[in-house]
Design an enzyme around this catalytic site. Structure first.
Site, PDB file in Angstrom:
ATOM      1  N   CYS A 246       0.825  -1.204   0.000  1.00  0.00           N
ATOM      2  CA  CYS A 246       0.000   0.000   0.000  1.00  0.00           C
ATOM      3  C   CYS A 246       0.869   1.267   0.000  1.00  0.00           C
ATOM      4  O   CYS A 246       1.516   1.541  -0.993  1.00  0.00           O
ATOM      5  CB  CYS A 246      -0.990  -0.031   1.166  1.00  0.00           C
ATOM      6  SG  CYS A 246      -2.364   1.082   0.898  1.00  0.00           S
ATOM      7  N   HIS A 331      -3.849  -5.336  -0.108  1.00  0.00           N
ATOM      8  CA  HIS A 331      -3.493  -5.823   1.224  1.00  0.00           C
ATOM      9  C   HIS A 331      -3.514  -7.344   1.336  1.00  0.00           C
ATOM     10  O   HIS A 331      -4.554  -7.924   1.613  1.00  0.00           O
ATOM     11  CB  HIS A 331      -4.433  -5.207   2.267  1.00  0.00           C
ATOM     12  CG  HIS A 331      -4.219  -3.747   2.427  1.00  0.00           C
ATOM     13  ND1 HIS A 331      -3.378  -3.216   3.381  1.00  0.00           N
ATOM     14  CD2 HIS A 331      -4.683  -2.691   1.717  1.00  0.00           C
ATOM     15  CE1 HIS A 331      -3.353  -1.902   3.267  1.00  0.00           C
ATOM     16  NE2 HIS A 331      -4.134  -1.561   2.261  1.00  0.00           N
ATOM     17  N   GLU A 333      -2.585  -9.048   3.647  1.00  0.00           N
ATOM     18  CA  GLU A 333      -2.899  -9.456   5.018  1.00  0.00           C
ATOM     19  C   GLU A 333      -4.399  -9.425   5.296  1.00  0.00           C
ATOM     20  O   GLU A 333      -4.842  -9.770   6.394  1.00  0.00           O
ATOM     21  CB  GLU A 333      -2.157  -8.561   6.016  1.00  0.00           C
ATOM     22  CG  GLU A 333      -2.765  -7.185   6.267  1.00  0.00           C
ATOM     23  CD  GLU A 333      -2.523  -6.168   5.150  1.00  0.00           C
ATOM     24  OE1 GLU A 333      -1.946  -6.556   4.112  1.00  0.00           O
ATOM     25  OE2 GLU A 333      -2.921  -4.999   5.303  1.00  0.00           O
TER      26      GLU A 333
END
Lengths: 359, 847
Positions: A246, A331, A333
């Site tokens: 990001c 992302h 994650e």
């Protein structure tokens, strides 16, 4: 409690207020995730922003002790169609109303969130006042014109001190622009020995822990404001494997000599398709960004665009042609969002072990 | 990975007749896949035995074989057509089973037919209980403790270890036929033996029960490159234990944290990958609300009822994309049909709440057990969309046409506490209304004393507390309406929660004029929002709308001349897919004439609610309030009611009274045909014979009619479709029994008593334009009179009546059509007793 949001340009939406009794000025954005409001509100990347959720029913499963992505709520406000005062989930410890109240964050519900999202789509993200204090329109208008929105929140969203998350494996130094907790967890789950550094740390300070790789985190604001982080990153090009997510991806682009630009209303949600150009495979990703990397700029600096957004073709990932450096805009994650791209953490691990970048 | 150029001709297997668990959704899936194939310039051959479908219409496939769905018939078609590929995943379980048979018989190999989208191994591994368990264990997915059994001994041995309750699931059946939950030895013997009989291979699965866990489903897609997406996650109102086809289902998932949502999404993706399905797949999970542990319940390696629902709920046409994938495309090469611009490789995000409510046939089958379990009993379903769950739920209930305007069911509200608790425990089709009543009693007693505290209701039902709190919010609103003078704020709040006008009037006790005044003065009307898959992030090009109470109205009203077609609602006995067929045909004809065709309907399984079909789709209840709101918004030139069966016809009076132009047969004519008294008088004046009969509203009148008419008699309630509880009675005892058990006699529910005419039953279908009449068909029934026409074998053309009888039929039909002023379709049923034709019934609509 009354609630209202007042937008630059004069649009006013009146509804009910919840959470804290307070007035904030921020940038109004919308998020299309159907789940994960707790992770969204505690994601430091939302610092300075007021979030309009397009999913109308928020707070259904309450607030838990485990879904925090940082210590507190970073967003400046929450706008929803409806909230649940009686949540239901085994992990719920409080309602979203109590949570926002305790965190000093105002919320507005009972407004047409779809109309608001469509307005942002057409006119772009916009400066906005959110208030649950029943202020008159004129006060809102004055507040709005008096406030200049900051775009350098990455300077304060991350850690102030070096933090250590011990592990037995590869040592990762993280440059923290406002990191989400699950990124750290994704590393420690892979037995990494993680050091979290303030975003403006000097290269020497980082080298002192003898890291195997450098990670550039997500964070709020305009990446061009992260000047010291960009310089530090530049110092490590060619010296360590680097992975950015990001804002980390944008900072990397700027560090190699590329450029970034602001999108009209950004990407915020958990449903964007991204194609990996090198494997010819596509995945669903979790996204939260206002800025994007300009492809031509980084390509001139030895980078290869590896991932693109299937909807608008924007750059979603890149790697260096020779060096063990790569980054993604989205992302991996999740939290909230799909886990489809978790393998990128393994790729980082393999780079630290001397593996090839194009594998 | 573009499409496979080797495919020049593809064969699609349809799903055959409608049966419980396999209904209109496969017409929708089949029609979509035909379209998807032909778009690619590939020749499309369809085999299906059901004529009441859009997919068997000329113009959908290139060639249609109306043949029985047997391996033999299919082999003959394959031999003749020599297709390059075959799609078996669009015809439900029937399609998959046939593909297995054809493969085993070597037919596919012999003619070099490639099975597209799903391979033999996938079907076997998903359908064979043992192989499925093996596979789940290999990929580390949790499954319940279980045993595969082919004898009762094996079953009892398992129960000795695992204890009761246990679930019995026969292998290779659809809709869970023959399954159930056993809580003791007697039930076990019964269910196990029945299950082994029902299974195609005499095999059943016994597994530990996770009844009470949350039931969660995902619709997943995968392409040949192994890209995977979930189209829609859905949560069942009813916990595990009720077949998902009999469950109230909500989309998206409401009560899972993101981590839980992703955990199950990951599992669903692992499963579709392990099965190597290229297309769509449905995965069902049970989630323990107390620990967060889950197990995989079931996988359907094909498009299903759930995928039709998910397609409509999310605005993502699963069958169409599954067909494209089967032809070789990958998801990221395809476009999102709703936005037209963005990628199909995305996961739809909803900015509304969807509720699916099953439609059960218990009103027709009074003696059937209403208890719900692992075997599906619903014939159809409705779907509703709104911005709040409460409103979506109430809209769904209104859509069901079960004579309820809200959650207050009088016969449940009059129960004693004990009866109410027993009703909730029994878990039948009316349980949600019993839960609402329990909430009501809990509120009336301050919610503190058992057994009606919210927590006690949760413990008893295991319906998630979030859903219960929403039901409670509706109940609270009922109380507010009953106890307060109604004003604009209360009205808006009630509307926003989905309350109908009738319910508001009944509760608040204000005259309708007052309500109307408040509404008009404060402009309290719904607005329409678009279903767009993306929460407003991208512009949508599809005209797919739902109503809600919010500020912005997105329905763009064109300057075109418009016609509104009212659909037929949920599939039920006597009102099946044929009415959807008529609606779709009507929409096409309207478009051909240059009008804008607008449809309003609420059945997610159908072609009419495909956003491709009409110029504009309103997904709404077919209640007068909702239809009027659409009319107010669109101002069509007229409304067509004759395609949607009795559902739309029932609106004729209300619309007519409001001055709405009904295109075709007028309300006066409809009323004349349906009012027994008036219609008999008309026939008498025309000199056309009809069985002597009476309409009665009480017992005395009924036996008075017997005196006048004599046995045998045909008895049936008036003004209903599908001859609900029609019966031939031969004695007082039989008549008594009928009046006691089958109908609720009353002023609003008259019963028709006609002399029974023994003879042949003949049906005439005609179409009239006000001047000319065309009779396309005379059909003769094989069964004698007294058997409902929908249960009779019909033969066309008639084989045993002479031309003189036909002439009389034609003459009568012409005169009736003229006298009634029919403009459009009409169906007339006659009884021929060897001397004359008697008119039994006239239906001034499609049939």
């Amino acid at each position: 409690m009354e609630g209202m949001i007042y937008l630059e340009g004069g649009a006013l939406y009146r509804g009910m207020g919840f959470g804290a009794s307070r007035t904030n000025v921020g940038e109004l954005v919308f998020n299309t995730s159907m789940t994960g409001y707790q992770g969204i509100l505690t994601d430091p990347s939302y610092k300075g922003q007021i979030i309009n959720m397009t999913y109308p029913l928020i707070g259904n499963y309450g607030v838990s002790d485990i879904d925090w992505q940082s210590e507190f709520i970073h967003a400046f406000g929450l706008v929803t169609r409806d909230i649940s005062f009686r949540p239901s989930n085994r992990c719920s410890v409080m309602t979203i109303n109590d949570w926002l109240a305790g965190q000093g964050v105002p919320g507005v519900y009972y407004v047409d969130t779809r109309a608001i999202a469509k307005r942002i789509r057409k006119e772009g993200t916009v400066k906005c006042v959110i208030s649950t204090e029943g202020i008159p329109r004129e006060t809102a208008a004055r507040l709005l014109s008096e406030t200049n929105l900051r775009c350098d929140y990455m300077r304060e969203a991350g850690t102030k001190d070096v933090q250590h998350f011990p592990g037995g494996g590869k040592r990762v130094a993280i440059l923290d622009f406002g990191i989400k907790r699950n990124i750290i967890t994704s590393m420690t789950n892979r037995d990494c020995d993680v050091f979290l550094f303030p975003y403006d740390s000097e290269p020497e300070r980082i080298m002192a822990v003898r890291p195997d790789g450098l990670f550039l985190s997500n964070g709020p604001g305009d990446p061009q404001e992260a000047t010291r982080g960009i310089e530090t990153t530049r110092a490590f090009l060619g010296k360590l494997p680097i992975f950015g997510i990001c804002m980390g991806h944008q900072v990397l682009a700027l560090a190699v000599g590329g450029s970034t630009y602001k999108l009209k209303f950004g990407h915020r949600g958990a449903n964007h398709g991204v194609r990996d150009l090198e494997t010819d495979r596509s995945v669903i990703t979790s996204q939260n960004h206002s800025y994007a990397v300009e492809a031509a700029g980084v390509e001139r600096q030895g980078m290869i665009v590896t991932h693109v957004n299937l909807n608008d073709g924007t750059v979603e990932g890149m790697r260096h042609r020779e060096l063990p450096i790569f980054s993604v805009q989205y992302h991996p994650e999740g939290s909230p969002g799909p886990n489809d791209s978790e393998y990128l953490f393994d790729r980082f691990l393999s780079l630290m072990e001397g593996g090839r970048n194009d594998a | 990975m573009p499409k496979n150029e080797a495919l020049k001709k593809v064969l699609i297997i349809g799903s055959g007749p409608i049966i419980i668990g396999q209904a209109a959704e496969f017409d929708y899936a089949g029609t979509q896949s035909c379209k998807a194939i032909r778009e690619e310039g590939i020749e499309c051959v369809l085999v299906n035995s059901n004529p009441a479908t859009i997919m068997t219409d000329p113009g959908i496939a290139d060639k249609v074989y109306l043949e029985p769905l047997t391996a033999e018939a299919l082999a003959a078609v394959i031999e003749r057509e020599r297709p390059d590929g075959m799609l078996a995943g669009f015809g439900g379980q029937t399609g998959l089973n046939l593909a297995m048979e054809l493969e085993q018989a070597g037919v596919l190999r012999k003619y070099g037919v490639r099975l597209l989208g799903v391979n033999m191994d996938s079907i076997r591994r998903a359908e064979d209980r043992n192989e499925f368990r093996q596979l789940m264990m290999e990929i580390g997915e949790p499954i319940p403790r279980s045993v595969i059994a082919t004898s009762l001994d094996e079953c009892t041995a398992f129960v000795r270890e695992a204890g009761y309750p246990v679930i019995i699931r026969p292998a290779y059946t659809l809709g869970g036929t023959g399954g159930g939950i056993a809580t003791n030895d007697g039930e076990l013997r019964l269910l196990a033996e029945r299950g082994m009989e029902n299974s195609a291979i005499g095999q059943i699965l016994l597994e530990e029960s996770v009844a009470g866990w949350k039931e969660i489903e995902y619709e997943v897609m995968r392409d040949g490159k192994d890209n995977c997406i979930t189209v829609c996650g859905m949560e069942n109102f009813d916990p595990v234990g009720v077949h998902t086809g009999d469950s109230i289902v909500i989309a998206p998932i409401q009560t899972l944290r993101d981590a839980e949502y992703q955990m199950l999404r990951d599992a669903a993706l692992r499963i579709i990958r392990s099965l190597e399905i290229e297309g769509g797949c449905n995965v069902q999970f049970a989630l323990d609300p107390d620990t967060g542990a889950y197990i995989v319940i079931e996988v359907n390696p094909r498009v299903s009822r759930s995928s039709a629902l998910a397609s409509k709920a999310a605005g993502y046409p699963i069958a169409k994309l599954a067909a494209k994938i089967a032809l070789g495309y990958s998801l990221d090469e395809l476009k999102n049909y709703v936005t037209g611009e963005t990628s199909a490789c995305c996961e739809p995000t909803l900015d509304y709440c969807v509720v699916k409510f099953p439609k059960w046939p218990f009103d027709k089958f009074k003696t059937a057990s209403r208890k719900l379990g692992t075997q599906m009993k619903a014939t159809g379903e409705v779907m509703s969309i709104s911005r709040t769950f409460e409103s979506a739920l109430l809209k769904a209930i209104t859509s069901l046409e079960i004579r309820l305007d809200g959650m207050r069911a009088p016969h449940i509200m009059s129960m004693t506490d004990e009866e109410l608790l027993a009703k909730i425990d029994f878990r039948d089709d009316e349980r949600i209304f019993a839960i609402a009543e329990a909430m009501r009693r809990g509120r009336a007693r301050n919610g503190t004393s058992p057994p009606f505290t919210r927590e006690a209701i949760y413990e008893q039902t295991k319906v998630d507390r979030w859903f219960l709190s929403k039901v409670d919010r509706i109940v609270k609103m009922e109380k507010t309406l009953a106890e307060n003078a109604i004003n604009a704020d209360i009205l808006y709040e009630a509307e926003e929660l989905g309350f109908t006008d009738n319910e508001i009037l009944a509760l608040s006790n204000v005259p309708r004029e007052v309500l109307t005044d408040i509404r008009v003065y404060n402009d309290i009307f719904p607005v329409y929002k678009v279903v767009d898959t993306c929460g407003g992030e991208f512009e949508a090009v599809t005209p797919y709308y739902y109503s809600c109470f919010d500020t912005e109205d997105e329905s763009r009203i064109s300057e075109e001349r418009k016609i509104l077609v009212v659909g037929s609602g949920p599939i039920r006995i006597g009102q099946g897919i044929e009415f959807d067929y008529c609606c779709v045909q009507g929409v096409w004809a309207i478009k051909d004439l240059g009008y804008e065709a607008i449809i309003i309907n609420n059945n997610p399984e159908t072609v009419s609610t495909d956003f491709d079909t009409s110029d504009k789709l309103y997904f709404e209840a077919l209640h007068i309030d909702d239809v009027m709101n659409v009319i107010k918004k669109e101002r069509p030139e007229g409304v067509i009611l004759q395609f949607g069966g009795q559902t739309s016809l029932n609106l004729a009076e209300a619309l007519s009274r409001r001055g709405i132009r009904i295109l075709g047969t007028s309300f006066a004519s409809i009323d004349l045909a349906e009012d027994r008294q008036k219609f008999n008088e008309l026939l008498t004046s025309l000199g056309i014979p009809t069985p002597a009969g009476r309409s009665v509203t009480d017992r005395d009148a009924a036996f008075g009619a017997v005196q006048a008419l004599g046995y045998p008699l045909v008895v049936r309630p008036s003004y209903v479709i599908g001859g609900r509880a029609m019966q031939v009675v031969y004695s007082d005892a039989e008549l008594m029994e009928y009046l006691d058990e089958a109908v609720s006699l009353g002023v609003d529910h008259p019963v028709l008593i006609d002399r029974y005419i023994e003879g042949k039953e003949i049906e005439v279908d005609a179409i009239a334009d006000g001047t000319d009449i065309l009779i396309p068909g005379i059909m003769e029934h094989v069964e004698r009179t007294g058997v409902h026409s929908g249960d009779s074998i019909s033969v066309y053309p008639p084989h045993s009546i002479g031309t003189d009888v036909e002439r009389i039929l034609t003459d009568y039909t012409e005169r009736i059509v003229k006298a009634l002023g029919v403009v459009g379709l009409v169906n007339i049923q006659y009884a021929y007793d060897g001397r004359d034709d008697h008119v039994i019934e006239v239906n001034p609509r499609s049939s």
